[in-house]
Structures are given as C-alpha cells and as structure tokens.
Design a protein around this motif. Structure first.
Motif, mmCIF file in Angstrom:
data_model
loop_
_atom_site.group_PDB
_atom_site.id
_atom_site.type_symbol
_atom_site.label_atom_id
_atom_site.label_comp_id
_atom_site.label_asym_id
_atom_site.label_seq_id
_atom_site.Cartn_x
_atom_site.Cartn_y
_atom_site.Cartn_z
ATOM 1 N N THR A 199 0.824 -1.216 0.000
ATOM 2 C CA THR A 199 0.000 0.000 0.000
ATOM 3 C C THR A 199 0.856 1.264 0.000
ATOM 4 O O THR A 199 0.529 2.245 -0.685
ATOM 5 C CB THR A 199 -0.971 0.020 1.193
ATOM 6 N N THR A 200 1.954 1.266 0.740
ATOM 7 C CA THR A 200 2.806 2.458 0.718
ATOM 8 C C THR A 200 3.458 2.641 -0.645
ATOM 9 O O THR A 200 3.704 3.777 -1.074
ATOM 10 C CB THR A 200 3.897 2.419 1.807
ATOM 11 N N SER A 201 3.717 1.559 -1.344
ATOM 12 C CA SER A 201 4.306 1.707 -2.682
ATOM 13 C C SER A 201 3.327 2.387 -3.640
ATOM 14 O O SER A 201 3.746 3.079 -4.572
ATOM 15 C CB SER A 201 4.779 0.359 -3.225
ATOM 16 N N LEU A 202 2.025 2.201 -3.432
ATOM 17 C CA LEU A 202 1.055 2.952 -4.228
ATOM 18 C C LEU A 202 1.195 4.448 -3.957
ATOM 19 O O LEU A 202 1.093 5.274 -4.875
ATOM 20 C CB LEU A 202 -0.364 2.486 -3.905
ATOM 21 N N GLU A 203 1.421 4.791 -2.697
ATOM 22 C CA GLU A 203 1.651 6.196 -2.353
ATOM 23 C C GLU A 203 2.918 6.722 -3.027
ATOM 24 O O GLU A 203 2.971 7.879 -3.467
ATOM 25 C CB GLU A 203 1.773 6.340 -0.834
ATOM 26 N N HIS A 204 3.950 5.878 -3.116
ATOM 27 C CA HIS A 204 5.183 6.296 -3.773
ATOM 28 C C HIS A 204 4.950 6.500 -5.264
ATOM 29 O O HIS A 204 5.515 7.427 -5.872
ATOM 30 C CB HIS A 204 6.287 5.261 -3.544
#
Length: 373
Positions: free
Chosen positions: A279-284
């Motif tokens: 999920t944080t990689s989507l933010e990245h």
C-alpha cells in the motif's frame, strides 16, 4: 545467435564468480549454461529443478533488460523464453528463493514467472547459490512503469487484481513449513529503531519537518506494543509495485530474495507487513507521477487513496473466500506503513538520496501542515 561455450569454459567462468561477477561482458554464458543444464552438471555444481526447462531455438540470442531497469543482481533474457538471474556475488545457502519456488510449485501458485531451476556450487565454506532460472513473461513491465501510467490516468481497476494476487500469495506461503520462532522478537522495538534512525539521517528542512512530527509518528507505532496475535508466515518480504509485473496475460509477482536493506527481521512475519509495503508503494507511485508526469498533487493523492481502498477490499475478500481471514490483522497495517516510510528514508539516506522526495511526499500527505501533531 551467440557463440556457445563448452562445459570446461563454463566451469572456469563459474569458478571465478566470487571475484568477477557476471556482467554484460559475458555474452553467451547464459545461453551456453542453459544448453549444458539439459543434463546434470559435474561436481561441485548442483541444480534444483522446479519445472522442466523449455527447449531453446537453434538461433537463441540473449540480451539484458537495459539500463532503465534497476537491478541488484544481473539478469539475462535468453531466446525471449528464459531469464537467468545471476547472483552478484553468489550468496550462501540457505537462501529464501529456492525453498519458496519449490513450495509455490507444490501448491499450484502460478501468478509468478515460472521457476525452472536454481544453480548451486559446493565450496569449502558450504553451498552457495549462483543463479536462478525462470520463465520470461512477454511484454512485461514493472510497477514503476505501468503503475505510474495508471496514476497519471487516474485508473484504479488494477488494484482489485493486486489485492487478489497478494492474498493468494499469502495463503500459499502460509502453508510453507517452519516454526514461528523465527518471527522478529520485538516488532515495536524494531519500528522504534527505524523511526529513530530516520530522524537521525534525514537532514535539512525535511529533517526539521520530520522532527516536529516525531510524536505523531511514534503514536502511530503504538499498536505494535500490544503484541501481535496474527499468524507469522513466510511473507514475500519486499512486496512493492516494482515486484509486480504487468505482462501479456495479467500480473505476476517476482523476486523472493527478501529485502536486502533490512537485516533485523525474522523469516516469518505477519502478512500485514507485506500488505503495508504494497500500500505504501502505491503512495510512492503517486509521488513519482507528481514529479515525473506532472500529475496534480490532489489528483495523485485521491488516486492513491482509491487504489489503496480497492486493493485492501479485494485482499480481504480473497482471504475470506480462501477461508483464511485470520491472516490479516488490520490494526497492524498503519504502524507497518509508518515503519515502511521510515525505512524508505533510511534507504534514501544510505543508498539513493534522490529518492527522499517520495517518502517525504507521502508523509506530508499524511500529516498536512495545518494539523499540529
């Protein structure tokens, strides 16, 4: 077409891998090796087979992935059918990938590049892994390409498929044998160390901004102090969109080597750790779209939120369908997301300073200026 090496020449080259890793200069080595591995190699080399190797054409050629692909190791595409991933340098066994490959084949998990074999060598110090051989996925693009396209366009339909894939992967890995004793002893202490290190390593105005929100970040980690009741399973360990290929027939997860930048983690972890990194990689991706594609920040943030919601909904739904809703403890996602952003800052400080904009952009989205921590 490449000039083929005989086994004596291959063996001499393999013997020198520790001092001289495989590079673009070794044109022809990968093709020659694959042809030689139709049979069994002589000692001290060994192979562990997972699926039969496909036949190569008489005019088989080989190529790299190009300079735009960031690789820790050295991968070669042979005959547009097979990928030989050379470990540079060779790594001692046990290594997670051969064990995970064997298990995924056994349980029928197919959303990955087909694993063919692992090449090993016995040394005085023990056995080491030289290369991993998998199938080539036609028209494959990693998530730092295809997912940024999705962010730029505002499309989020892909998120449901990623959630389904991640859930199927965790259900498959949950049956890989191994005791829970290898779980990290104290996840709360591990996360606190990551926060302290991120604060210490992040300088300039970003460091001042981060320090002003240290209390808010620490509070986000509090659920880890209550202990973790969810099952500890073998997870991917480095599950971000860059490890998800979009290819001709769908999506595939790759690279089961674990996270090379994190040393203080156990083999078995809660599934929520993988989920949080995904999920944080989507933010990245949203931050990359802002910087490289000119996507308006508000649009990028809305896209990331919608994609995250869709991914998590599909993940929960698939776990339920598979009878394993117990694999996800929702209370762990946010603290693991915060820890992951701290680790991104640490990675940027130590290895790739220009990457700092991405985790800082995410944190600024989470903690707007008008909100006092």
């Amino acid at each position: 077409m490449v000039n083929l090496l005989n086994w004596d020449s291959i063996e001499r080259r393999l013997a020198a891998l520790a001092d001289e890793p495989v590079s673009d200069r070794d044109h022809g080595l990968s093709t020659s090796l694959l042809r030689a591995l139709a049979g069994d190699p002589p000692a001290p080399f060994g192979i562990r087979r997972f699926h039969p190797l496909p036949a190569l054409s008489a005019t088989a050629a080989e190529r790299g992935f190009g300079p735009h692909v960031d690789q820790t190791n050295h991968s070669v595409v042979v005959d547009e059918r097979v990928v030989v991933k050379w470990l540079t340098p060779p790594v001692p066994l046990p290594h997670p990938t051969p064990e995970i490959f064997a298990h995924l084949v056994e349980v029928g998990f197919a959303d990955t590049a087909p694993p063919y074999l692992a090449l090993t060598r016995a040394t005085d110090a023990g056995e080491e892994l030289l290369a991993l051989v998998t199938g080539y996925l036609p028209e494959a693009r990693d998530g730092w390409e295809w997912c940024v396209d999705e962010a730029e366009s505002g499309r989020t339909e892909f998120a449901g498929e990623l959630g389904r894939l991640a859930a199927d992967l965790h259900v498959a890995l949950s049956t890989l044998p191994g005791g829970s004793s290898a779980r990290s002893a104290d996840p709360a202490a591990r996360a606190a160390r990551a926060l302290a290190e991120a604060l210490d390593l992040t300088g300039d105005a970003d460091g001042e901004w981060l320090a002003a929100r240290a209390g808010a970040l620490a509070r986000e980690l509090e659920p880890l102090r209550a202990g973790i009741a969810s099952p500890a399973i073998r997870i991917h360990g480095d599950l971000h969109v860059g490890q998800i290929l979009s290819w001709r027939d769908g999506y595939a997860v790759i690279d089961f080597d674990g996270n090379p930048t994190v040393a203080d983690t156990g083999v078995r972890q809660p599934a929520a750790r993988d989920v949080a990194q995904l999920t944080t990689s989507l933010e990245h991706v949203a931050q990359v779209a802002i910087r490289r594609r000119g996507t308006p920040p508000a649009d990028a943030a809305a896209w990331a939120g919608a994609a995250r919601t869709g991914l998590l909904a599909a993940y929960r739904r698939r776990l339920s369908e598979q009878g394993r809703p117990d694999l996800l403890d929702e209370t762990l996602i946010r603290p693991f997301e915060v820890e992951q952003e701290c680790r991104e800052l640490i990675y940027a400080a130590r290895h790739l300073p220009r990457w700092r904009y991405a985790p800082m952009g995410v944190l600024r989205t989470w903690y707007p200026e008008e909100i006092v921590p």
